[in-house]
Design a protein around this motif. Sequence first.
Motif, PDB file in Angstrom:
ATOM      1  N   VAL A 331       0.816  -1.217   0.000  1.00 48.19           N
ATOM      2  CA  VAL A 331       0.000   0.000   0.000  1.00 48.19           C
ATOM      3  C   VAL A 331       0.851   1.269   0.000  1.00 48.19           C
ATOM      4  O   VAL A 331       0.328   2.361  -0.222  1.00 48.19           O
ATOM      5  CB  VAL A 331      -0.964   0.030   1.202  1.00 48.19           C
ATOM      6  N   ALA A 332       2.159   1.134   0.214  1.00 47.74           N
ATOM      7  CA  ALA A 332       3.022   2.311   0.357  1.00 47.74           C
ATOM      8  C   ALA A 332       3.030   3.192  -0.888  1.00 47.74           C
ATOM      9  O   ALA A 332       3.031   4.426  -0.794  1.00 47.74           O
ATOM     10  CB  ALA A 332       4.443   1.879   0.708  1.00 47.74           C
ATOM     11  N   ALA A 333       3.033   2.586  -2.069  1.00 51.60           N
ATOM     12  CA  ALA A 333       3.087   3.371  -3.297  1.00 51.60           C
ATOM     13  C   ALA A 333       1.816   4.211  -3.455  1.00 51.60           C
ATOM     14  O   ALA A 333       1.873   5.362  -3.910  1.00 51.60           O
ATOM     15  CB  ALA A 333       3.248   2.438  -4.508  1.00 51.60           C
ATOM     16  N   PHE A 334       0.692   3.657  -3.062  1.00 51.13           N
ATOM     17  CA  PHE A 334      -0.563   4.405  -3.162  1.00 51.13           C
ATOM     18  C   PHE A 334      -0.615   5.498  -2.089  1.00 51.13           C
ATOM     19  O   PHE A 334      -1.096   6.612  -2.340  1.00 51.13           O
ATOM     20  CB  PHE A 334      -1.753   3.459  -2.987  1.00 51.13           C
ATOM     21  N   ALA A 335      -0.110   5.186  -0.900  1.00 53.92           N
ATOM     22  CA  ALA A 335      -0.063   6.178   0.162  1.00 53.92           C
ATOM     23  C   ALA A 335       0.830   7.353  -0.224  1.00 53.92           C
ATOM     24  O   ALA A 335       0.556   8.502   0.119  1.00 53.92           O
ATOM     25  CB  ALA A 335       0.423   5.543   1.461  1.00 53.92           C
ATOM     26  N   ALA A 336       1.916   7.060  -0.953  1.00 54.08           N
ATOM     27  CA  ALA A 336       2.829   8.116  -1.398  1.00 54.08           C
ATOM     28  C   ALA A 336       2.141   9.106  -2.313  1.00 54.08           C
ATOM     29  O   ALA A 336       2.513  10.285  -2.379  1.00 54.08           O
ATOM     30  CB  ALA A 336       4.037   7.502  -2.094  1.00 54.08           C
ATOM     31  N   LYS A 337       1.118   8.647  -3.033  1.00 48.56           N
ATOM     32  CA  LYS A 337       0.355   9.522  -3.932  1.00 48.56           C
ATOM     33  C   LYS A 337      -0.761  10.249  -3.180  1.00 48.56           C
ATOM     34  O   LYS A 337      -1.466  11.077  -3.770  1.00 48.56           O
ATOM     35  CB  LYS A 337      -0.260   8.712  -5.075  1.00 48.56           C
TER      36      LYS A 337
END
Length: 340
Positions: A331-337
């Motif tokens: 989920v980190a990549a989506f949280a980064a956005k």
Amino acid sequence: MDRTFHPRRSRRLVPLVALAAASALLVAGCSSSSGGKKSEESSSGAAAGKADTPRMTVAMVTHQGSGDTFWDIVRKGAEAAAAKDNIKLVYSNDPSAGNQANLVQNAIDQKVDGIAVTLAKPDAMKEVLGKATAAGIPVVGLNSGVDDWKKLGLMEFFGQEEGVAGEAFGKKLDEVGAKNVVCVIHEQGNIGLTQRCDGVKKTFGGKTQTLYVNGTDMPSVKSTVTAKLKQDSSIDYVVTLGAPFAMTAVQSVADAGSKAKIATFDLNKELTGAIKKGDIQFAVDQQPYLQGYLAVDSLWLYKNNGNYSGGGEQPVLTGPAFVDKSNVESVAAFAAKGTR
């Protein structure tokens, strides 16, 4: 124009006549400190949408407090749905229940096509939501109010059952071996936050304490949590009810010289990094982007196709789901956005 709407009085769907042009909504988004901050229309909502249906105006009115980044994620989801559906989205907020009710009244006065609202303090919203129903304006709930949306005549609800989330959290604390936890409530009177801590107490086998802090003043949050940890060195877990407060609690633990660990409800990009580092043990994700997206999209679906998510009888649950070191990368990549 017939805008008759009776969501709870009958299960028969009453079609709404599409408006030729949506009126501009000029509501004020207030904060407890400013007393009158002008609401901003989303840039996404102002752009040309992909839907070829008539332009709609939707008001989203939340209990967002100053500095709570959780609501930035909710708003991004709402804006994405608005852009897709050719909706003019106007977002306003106030943590004061009375002021939030006034913002809903402003939306009614402007004859919007739909309202999405949070119910952190449902009793204060009862009268004005009755006026929205009388005006034939469809209203959906999101985030807070899963136990009250049907009683207040809303069509649909998108969020998590906070008591259930709290109970799952309490079981998780048992699994990780916690013995003495302090549950930090950052907005006194917010029914959803109270339900979270009550849920933790219901299933957690150890000792649970409740600590109230002023969530609109982070230095005060930090000092209050620090003082509590110094006063009770046996506290081994700090439970916060929002990502920004978890990050502040990390500082409090350090300042107090405490060995307490931290777990939280809700997620943002800073928090995913803290989980990776081990500063935060785990988080419960209720998917705020999805809440904002579904709330706005549901009003488009109702107006253009007569749909009710959950059949008008059951909420649409967006959580809870645990995020820890074992799955944070997913989920980190989506949280980064800024979308998780």
